[in-house]
Design a protein around this motif. Structure first.
Motif, PDB file in Angstrom:
ATOM      1  N   GLY A 111       0.688  -1.177  -0.030  1.00  0.00           N
ATOM      2  CA  GLY A 111       0.001  -0.040  -0.048  1.00  0.00           C
ATOM      3  C   GLY A 111       0.783   1.311  -0.014  1.00  0.00           C
ATOM      4  O   GLY A 111       0.374   2.324   0.379  1.00  0.00           O
ATOM      5  N   VAL A 112       2.089   1.092  -0.428  1.00  0.00           N
ATOM      6  CA  VAL A 112       3.034   2.483  -0.169  1.00  0.00           C
ATOM      7  C   VAL A 112       2.976   3.008  -1.628  1.00  0.00           C
ATOM      8  O   VAL A 112       2.530   2.493  -2.861  1.00  0.00           O
ATOM      9  N   ASN A 113       3.405   4.081  -1.796  1.00  0.00           N
ATOM     10  CA  ASN A 113       3.643   5.020  -2.947  1.00  0.00           C
ATOM     11  C   ASN A 113       4.882   4.642  -3.450  1.00  0.00           C
ATOM     12  O   ASN A 113       5.930   4.818  -2.926  1.00  0.00           O
ATOM     13  N   LEU A 114       5.064   4.315  -4.749  1.00  0.00           N
ATOM     14  CA  LEU A 114       6.251   4.058  -5.622  1.00  0.00           C
ATOM     15  C   LEU A 114       6.662   5.124  -6.604  1.00  0.00           C
ATOM     16  O   LEU A 114       5.832   5.449  -7.418  1.00  0.00           O
ATOM     17  N   ARG A 115       7.827   5.515  -6.767  1.00  0.00           N
ATOM     18  CA  ARG A 115       8.535   6.410  -7.701  1.00  0.00           C
ATOM     19  C   ARG A 115       9.596   5.573  -8.453  1.00  0.00           C
ATOM     20  O   ARG A 115      10.205   5.087  -7.708  1.00  0.00           O
ATOM     21  N   VAL A 116       9.589   5.565  -9.650  1.00  0.00           N
ATOM     22  CA  VAL A 116      10.510   4.979 -10.502  1.00  0.00           C
ATOM     23  C   VAL A 116      11.273   6.180 -11.370  1.00  0.00           C
ATOM     24  O   VAL A 116      10.943   6.677 -12.028  1.00  0.00           O
ATOM     25  N   LEU A 117      12.723   5.999 -11.127  1.00  0.00           N
ATOM     26  CA  LEU A 117      13.654   6.858 -11.447  1.00  0.00           C
ATOM     27  C   LEU A 117      14.490   6.219 -12.491  1.00  0.00           C
ATOM     28  O   LEU A 117      15.179   5.207 -12.013  1.00  0.00           O
ATOM     29  N   ASP A 118      14.506   6.431 -13.921  1.00  0.00           N
ATOM     30  CA  ASP A 118      15.371   5.379 -14.829  1.00  0.00           C
ATOM     31  C   ASP A 118      16.368   6.379 -15.491  1.00  0.00           C
ATOM     32  O   ASP A 118      16.047   7.282 -16.188  1.00  0.00           O
ATOM     33  N   SER A 119      17.604   5.850 -15.087  1.00  0.00           N
ATOM     34  CA  SER A 119      18.856   6.623 -15.624  1.00  0.00           C
ATOM     35  C   SER A 119      19.235   6.176 -17.015  1.00  0.00           C
ATOM     36  O   SER A 119      20.000   6.826 -17.692  1.00  0.00           O
ATOM     37  N   ARG A 120      18.606   5.053 -17.560  1.00  0.00           N
ATOM     38  CA  ARG A 120      18.955   4.245 -18.647  1.00  0.00           C
ATOM     39  C   ARG A 120      20.549   4.248 -18.993  1.00  0.00           C
ATOM     40  O   ARG A 120      21.146   4.714 -19.977  1.00  0.00           O
ATOM     41  N   GLN A 121      21.300   3.645 -17.916  1.00  0.00           N
ATOM     42  CA  GLN A 121      22.759   3.214 -18.216  1.00  0.00           C
ATOM     43  C   GLN A 121      23.457   4.660 -18.079  1.00  0.00           C
ATOM     44  O   GLN A 121      24.677   4.651 -18.688  1.00  0.00           O
ATOM     45  N   ASP A 122      23.042   5.686 -17.654  1.00  0.00           N
ATOM     46  CA  ASP A 122      23.998   7.018 -17.338  1.00  0.00           C
ATOM     47  C   ASP A 122      24.071   7.137 -16.132  1.00  0.00           C
ATOM     48  O   ASP A 122      23.405   7.269 -15.040  1.00  0.00           O
ATOM     49  N   ALA A 123      25.587   6.770 -15.808  1.00  0.00           N
ATOM     50  CA  ALA A 123      25.735   6.588 -14.152  1.00  0.00           C
ATOM     51  C   ALA A 123      25.746   7.708 -13.720  1.00  0.00           C
ATOM     52  O   ALA A 123      25.200   8.016 -12.405  1.00  0.00           O
TER      53      ALA A 123
END
Length: 351
Positions: free
Chosen positions: A70-82
């Motif tokens: 029941g928690v809120n999720l944020r997805v942050l995607d760097s697409r292989q950019d370190a």
């Protein structure tokens, strides 16, 4: 809002009777803070790698376990950019999230970023990236066992002496751990000769590896085994082997699995004969559960290991396994990992 919920609950008990509602209330009280009010909890998944079926399934597991909690999720995607991935950890800190899952990445870019999150009072777990921090549990697929299972099958199939091509990119924690096992096997079996090493993580990974593998198999027609311990690597090698007409002479051993991998392994005459894998969706679920335990003041352990399963072409064919659902149904050990599961933890619904 919380006062309103309590008042409504009391009214409902008065109107409908305690027998229906008291068990649910007791269950809610059994959950430790902050999961007694899970809607107030926010976590972030900060990704380095996201291309390929494995990572889509991993994300699905993260999403399903977050929903179950029941928690809120944020997805942050760097697409292989370190550098961007490190910046995204800082973004998550600035957003005031309660917890962060760091998924893959490079030690040199993530070590300081992870420490900044810890310093900000945020709970952190890391999946398949070594951030060199004792405060951060490491979620692992038991990468050494993944490599060991695949290589033991290669020895069982081909004996103790063969010429090998090896696909590897240094600096990625799971690949580095699998490489340790590969080096140990070469010492244990001196008849195994590595005649070529290659590899890339350039997108699309399978096609980029295929471009390299074409040159490798042309220059080394005596290769008998390709050890490609990541399924996108194996896909690329299979493309090149198929194009060269060498499927009868080369066997591919890998790590990780997906529905697309199963289809490729089951093609008539496929060179891809075995892989060792955990269920990536289950690994995603375990990542969230380990983070939730930290948030609840519990200790999941410094190393949270999801055990792997050996999956052979023969087993897929014998069981008529066509997809990941079939695999979970016919190999129950693949469907669930009894890892990081305290009594209070709600689990995703199983289909």
């Amino acid at each position: 809002m919380e006062i309103s919920r309590r008042l409504l609950g009391k009214m409902a008990v008065a109107l409908a009777g305690a027998t229906m509602l008291l068990p649910a209330a007791a269950g809610a009280q059994d959950k430790p803070a902050p999961f007694d009010n899970p809607g107030d909890v926010e976590i972030a998944l900060v990704r380095y790698l996201s291309t390929g079926d494995f990572f889509q399934a991993y994300l699905s597991g993260v999403e399903k376990q977050s929903e179950a909690l029941g928690v809120n999720l944020r997805v942050l995607d760097s697409r292989q950019d370190a550098a961007l991935q490190a910046d995204m950890v800082d973004q998550a800190i600035a957003l005031g999230v309660d917890g962060i899952i760091i998924q893959h990445g490079l030690t040199e870019s993530m070590k300081e970023a992870a420490q900044r999150a810890v310093d900000a009072g945020i709970k952190v777990v890391a999946f398949d990236v070594n951030v060199e921090n004792d405060a951060i549990p490491q979620i692992e697929q038991s990468d050494r066992d993944l490599a060991r299972l695949a290589l033991e099958q290669a020895v069982a199939d081909n004996g103790e002496a063969w010429k090998a091509g090896y696909v590897y990119v240094a600096g990625i924690a799971p690949l580095d751990r699998r490489d340790e096992t590969w080096r140990e096997f070469k010492e244990k079996y001196p008849g195994i000769e590595e005649v070529a090493q290659f590899g890339t993580l350039d997108n699309p990974i399978a096609n980029s590896v295929a471009n390299q593998a074409r040159s490798v198999v042309t220059a080394n027609p005596d290769i008998q085994v390709m050890f490609a311990p990541y399924d996108e690597f194996a896909k690329g090698v299979k493309i090149a082997v198929d194009e060269a007409g060498l499927s009868d002479g080369i066997k591919i051993y890998s790590a990780d699995v997906s529905t697309a991998d199963i289809s490729a392994m089951r093609e008539p005459g496929s060179a891809w004969v075995a892989t060792a894998a955990t269920n990536p969706a289950v690994v995603g679920e375990v990542s969230v559960r380990a983070l939730a335990m930290l948030l609840a003041g519990e200790e999941p352990g410094k190393s949270v290991i999801v055990p792997p399963t050996l999956i052979t072409q023969q087993a897929l064919n014998d069981g008529d396994i066509k997809n990941m659902d079939d695999l979970s149904a016919k190999m129950p050990q693949f469907a669930h990992a009894d890892v990081a599961v305290p009594d209070w933890m709600p689990l995703p619904a199983r289909d």
